[in-house]
Motif scaffolding. Structure first.
Motif, PDB file in Angstrom:
ATOM      1  N   VAL A 115       0.840  -1.197   0.000  1.00  8.17           N
ATOM      2  CA  VAL A 115       0.000   0.000   0.000  1.00  8.17           C
ATOM      3  C   VAL A 115       0.876   1.249   0.000  1.00  8.17           C
ATOM      4  CG1 VAL A 115      -1.635   1.334   1.413  1.00  8.17           C
ATOM      5  CG2 VAL A 115      -2.045  -1.102   0.993  1.00  8.17           C
ATOM      6  N   ALA A 116       1.893   1.281   0.859  1.00  7.81           N
ATOM      7  CA  ALA A 116       2.776   2.455   0.933  1.00  7.81           C
ATOM      8  C   ALA A 116       3.568   2.653  -0.353  1.00  7.81           C
ATOM      9  CB  ALA A 116       3.722   2.319   2.120  1.00  7.81           C
ATOM     10  N   LYS A 117       4.000   1.569  -0.982  1.00 11.94           N
ATOM     11  CA  LYS A 117       4.838   1.677  -2.170  1.00 11.94           C
ATOM     12  C   LYS A 117       4.031   1.968  -3.439  1.00 11.94           C
ATOM     13  CE  LYS A 117       8.251  -0.714  -4.991  1.00 11.94           C
ATOM     14  NZ  LYS A 117       9.090  -1.887  -5.169  1.00 11.94           N
ATOM     15  N   PHE A 118       2.927   1.261  -3.634  1.00 12.22           N
ATOM     16  CA  PHE A 118       2.230   1.331  -4.914  1.00 12.22           C
ATOM     17  C   PHE A 118       1.072   2.340  -4.977  1.00 12.22           C
ATOM     18  CE2 PHE A 118       4.297  -2.813  -4.963  1.00 12.22           C
ATOM     19  CZ  PHE A 118       4.945  -2.757  -6.185  1.00 12.22           C
ATOM     20  N   CYS A 119       0.350   2.555  -3.893  1.00  8.44           N
ATOM     21  CA  CYS A 119      -0.838   3.423  -3.955  1.00  8.44           C
ATOM     22  C   CYS A 119      -0.537   4.838  -4.448  1.00  8.44           C
ATOM     23  CB  CYS A 119      -1.550   3.446  -2.610  1.00  8.44           C
ATOM     24  SG  CYS A 119      -2.371   1.866  -2.246  1.00  8.44           S
ATOM     25  N   PRO A 120       0.588   5.462  -4.095  1.00  7.73           N
ATOM     26  CA  PRO A 120       0.848   6.823  -4.588  1.00  7.73           C
ATOM     27  C   PRO A 120       1.296   6.878  -6.058  1.00  7.73           C
ATOM     28  CG  PRO A 120       2.103   6.377  -2.564  1.00  7.73           C
ATOM     29  CD  PRO A 120       1.527   5.086  -3.039  1.00  7.73           C
ATOM     30  N   LEU A 121       1.648   5.733  -6.642  1.00  3.86           N
ATOM     31  CA  LEU A 121       2.186   5.714  -8.008  1.00  3.86           C
ATOM     32  C   LEU A 121       1.094   5.907  -9.060  1.00  3.86           C
ATOM     33  CD1 LEU A 121       4.684   2.723  -7.727  1.00  3.86           C
ATOM     34  CD2 LEU A 121       5.151   5.169  -7.442  1.00  3.86           C
ATOM     35  N   THR A 122       1.534   6.318 -10.251  1.00  4.94           N
ATOM     36  CA  THR A 122       0.631   6.460 -11.390  1.00  4.94           C
ATOM     37  C   THR A 122       0.885   5.315 -12.352  1.00  4.94           C
ATOM     38  OG1 THR A 122       0.611   8.848 -11.170  1.00  4.94           O
ATOM     39  CG2 THR A 122      -0.037   7.972 -13.300  1.00  4.94           C
ATOM     40  N   SER A 123      -0.197   4.737 -12.854  1.00  2.70           N
ATOM     41  CA  SER A 123      -0.094   3.655 -13.824  1.00  2.70           C
ATOM     42  C   SER A 123      -1.204   3.844 -14.849  1.00  2.70           C
ATOM     43  CB  SER A 123      -0.246   2.298 -13.126  1.00  2.70           C
ATOM     44  OG  SER A 123      -0.176   1.248 -14.064  1.00  2.70           O
ATOM     45  N   ALA A 124      -0.861   3.748 -16.113  1.00  2.00           N
ATOM     46  CA  ALA A 124      -1.821   3.898 -17.213  1.00  2.00           C
ATOM     47  C   ALA A 124      -2.599   5.216 -17.099  1.00  2.00           C
ATOM     48  CB  ALA A 124      -2.772   2.710 -17.261  1.00  2.00           C
ATOM     49  N   GLY A 125      -1.934   6.268 -16.626  1.00  6.72           N
ATOM     50  CA  GLY A 125      -2.549   7.587 -16.526  1.00  6.72           C
ATOM     51  C   GLY A 125      -3.411   7.809 -15.300  1.00  6.72           C
ATOM     52  N   SER A 126      -3.479   6.845 -14.396  1.00  4.17           N
ATOM     53  CA  SER A 126      -4.288   6.982 -13.181  1.00  4.17           C
ATOM     54  C   SER A 126      -3.431   6.742 -11.947  1.00  4.17           C
ATOM     55  CB  SER A 126      -5.428   5.962 -13.159  1.00  4.17           C
ATOM     56  OG  SER A 126      -6.345   6.197 -14.202  1.00  4.17           O
ATOM     57  N   VAL A 127      -3.703   7.518 -10.903  1.00  2.82           N
ATOM     58  CA  VAL A 127      -3.058   7.261  -9.617  1.00  2.82           C
ATOM     59  C   VAL A 127      -3.698   5.995  -9.061  1.00  2.82           C
ATOM     60  CG1 VAL A 127      -2.617   8.143  -7.298  1.00  2.82           C
ATOM     61  CG2 VAL A 127      -2.623   9.714  -9.248  1.00  2.82           C
ATOM     62  N   ILE A 128      -2.881   5.059  -8.637  1.00  3.04           N
ATOM     63  CA  ILE A 128      -3.393   3.763  -8.188  1.00  3.04           C
ATOM     64  C   ILE A 128      -4.415   3.919  -7.059  1.00  3.04           C
ATOM     65  CG2 ILE A 128      -2.751   1.560  -7.109  1.00  3.04           C
ATOM     66  CD1 ILE A 128      -0.174   1.678  -8.830  1.00  3.04           C
ATOM     67  N   GLN A 129      -4.154   4.796  -6.087  1.00  2.00           N
ATOM     68  CA  GLN A 129      -5.112   4.936  -4.983  1.00  2.00           C
ATOM     69  C   GLN A 129      -6.454   5.510  -5.437  1.00  2.00           C
ATOM     70  OE1 GLN A 129      -3.350   7.263  -1.900  1.00  2.00           O
ATOM     71  NE2 GLN A 129      -3.820   9.210  -2.857  1.00  2.00           N
ATOM     72  N   ASP A 130      -6.487   6.220  -6.558  1.00  2.83           N
ATOM     73  CA  ASP A 130      -7.760   6.708  -7.088  1.00  2.83           C
ATOM     74  C   ASP A 130      -8.585   5.568  -7.687  1.00  2.83           C
ATOM     75  OD1 ASP A 130      -7.000   9.231  -6.309  1.00  2.83           O
ATOM     76  OD2 ASP A 130      -6.462   9.892  -8.346  1.00  2.83           O
ATOM     77  N   GLU A 131      -7.912   4.568  -8.229  1.00  2.00           N
ATOM     78  CA  GLU A 131      -8.587   3.406  -8.807  1.00  2.00           C
ATOM     79  C   GLU A 131      -8.837   2.313  -7.773  1.00  2.00           C
ATOM     80  OE1 GLU A 131      -9.773   3.216 -11.867  1.00  2.00           O
ATOM     81  OE2 GLU A 131      -8.983   5.164 -12.463  1.00  2.00           O
ATOM     82  N   CYS A 132      -8.056   2.326  -6.711  1.00  2.00           N
ATOM     83  CA  CYS A 132      -8.134   1.297  -5.665  1.00  2.00           C
ATOM     84  C   CYS A 132      -8.331   1.939  -4.284  1.00  2.00           C
ATOM     85  CB  CYS A 132      -6.854   0.460  -5.647  1.00  2.00           C
ATOM     86  SG  CYS A 132      -6.383  -0.251  -7.220  1.00  2.00           S
ATOM     87  N   PRO A 133      -9.340   2.789  -4.102  1.00  2.00           N
ATOM     88  CA  PRO A 133      -9.452   3.512  -2.843  1.00  2.00           C
ATOM     89  C   PRO A 133      -9.682   2.611  -1.627  1.00  2.00           C
ATOM     90  CG  PRO A 133     -11.453   3.774  -4.118  1.00  2.00           C
ATOM     91  CD  PRO A 133     -10.438   3.108  -5.011  1.00  2.00           C
ATOM     92  N   PHE A 134     -10.419   1.533  -1.807  1.00  2.00           N
ATOM     93  CA  PHE A 134     -10.665   0.639  -0.673  1.00  2.00           C
ATOM     94  C   PHE A 134      -9.371  -0.043  -0.230  1.00  2.00           C
ATOM     95  CE2 PHE A 134     -11.929  -3.440   1.194  1.00  2.00           C
ATOM     96  CZ  PHE A 134     -12.731  -2.974   2.234  1.00  2.00           C
ATOM     97  N   SER A 135      -8.640  -0.614  -1.178  1.00  2.00           N
ATOM     98  CA  SER A 135      -7.397  -1.312  -0.841  1.00  2.00           C
ATOM     99  C   SER A 135      -6.320  -0.348  -0.329  1.00  2.00           C
ATOM    100  CB  SER A 135      -6.870  -2.070  -2.062  1.00  2.00           C
ATOM    101  OG  SER A 135      -7.752  -3.112  -2.388  1.00  2.00           O
ATOM    102  N   CYS A 136      -6.342   0.883  -0.814  1.00  2.00           N
ATOM    103  CA  CYS A 136      -5.333   1.885  -0.425  1.00  2.00           C
ATOM    104  C   CYS A 136      -5.749   2.694   0.798  1.00  2.00           C
ATOM    105  CB  CYS A 136      -5.049   2.827  -1.586  1.00  2.00           C
ATOM    106  SG  CYS A 136      -4.180   2.035  -2.961  1.00  2.00           S
ATOM    107  N   ASN A 137      -6.854   2.352   1.438  1.00  2.00           N
ATOM    108  CA  ASN A 137      -7.357   3.097   2.586  1.00  2.00           C
ATOM    109  C   ASN A 137      -7.530   4.567   2.257  1.00  2.00           C
ATOM    110  OD1 ASN A 137      -7.335   0.818   4.367  1.00  2.00           O
ATOM    111  ND2 ASN A 137      -5.114   1.043   4.472  1.00  2.00           N
ATOM    112  N   ALA A 138      -8.060   4.854   1.076  1.00  2.26           N
ATOM    113  CA  ALA A 138      -8.221   6.240   0.618  1.00  2.26           C
ATOM    114  C   ALA A 138      -9.682   6.584   0.342  1.00  2.26           C
ATOM    115  CB  ALA A 138      -7.374   6.443  -0.641  1.00  2.26           C
ATOM    116  N   CYS A 139     -10.584   5.962   1.062  1.00  3.30           N
ATOM    117  CA  CYS A 139     -12.004   6.239   0.858  1.00  3.30           C
ATOM    118  C   CYS A 139     -12.328   7.628   1.385  1.00  3.30           C
ATOM    119  CB  CYS A 139     -12.854   5.204   1.588  1.00  3.30           C
ATOM    120  SG  CYS A 139     -12.660   3.545   0.918  1.00  3.30           S
ATOM    121  N   PRO A 140     -13.255   8.319   0.718  1.00  2.00           N
ATOM    122  CA  PRO A 140     -13.627   9.668   1.174  1.00  2.00           C
ATOM    123  C   PRO A 140     -14.311   9.642   2.517  1.00  2.00           C
ATOM    124  CG  PRO A 140     -14.908   9.030  -0.780  1.00  2.00           C
ATOM    125  CD  PRO A 140     -13.978   7.911  -0.463  1.00  2.00           C
TER     126      PRO A 140
END
Length: 140
Positions: A115-140
């Motif tokens: 989570v710490a390593k990958f969630c802040p990264l961008t992949s395929a034009g999207s920030v991973i935590q924006d696409e994976c908010p539940f897994s990244c503990n980034a829910c609003p």
């Protein structure tokens, strides 16, 4: 318990209802007590309905239903869940491997690191935590 603890004056003062030590007058709707650390205000049910309006929220249940329960409590109808289609690349044993959001939390011993390593990264034009908010503990 009443016989053991209520004779102690502080218990009887703090818990008059439980200790059957309420004043003989009509009970009030609010009982204020002072403790050594702070002032407390405790609401005690009254035997007579009050004509005063309540300041607490009184929202009625909604008739809206969701197609499925949300994974976590949410506000304003926003459901926090990971994308079903998003993938991102990682390197494993020198090879590029496509991963889904669920991979981030699939192995409890690696979850915090992933989570710490990958969630802040961008992949395929999207920030991973924006696409994976539940897994990244980034829910609003």
């Amino acid at each position: 318990r009443v016989a053991k603890f209520c004779p102690q004056s502080i218990v009887e003062d703090e818990c008059p209802l439980s200790c059957d030590a309420c004043p003989t007058k009509e009970p009030s709707s609010t009982l204020s007590t002072t403790s050594p650390s702070s002032e407390l205000s405790t609401t005690v049910p009254s035997s007579v309905p009050s004509n005063e309006s309540s300041t607490s929220p009184s929202n009625q249940p909604t008739t809206n239903t969701s197609s499925e329960p949300s994974l976590t409590p949410s506000s304003d109808g926003i459901v926090c869940k990971d994308s079903d289609t998003f993938t991102f690349d990682t390197i494993s044993n020198g090879k590029v491997v496509k991963r889904r959001c669920s991979w981030l939390t699939a192995k409890p011993s690696s979850e915090a690191f992933r989570v710490a390593k990958f969630c802040p990264l961008t992949s395929a034009g999207s920030v991973i935590q924006d696409e994976c908010p539940f897994s990244c503990n980034a829910c609003p």
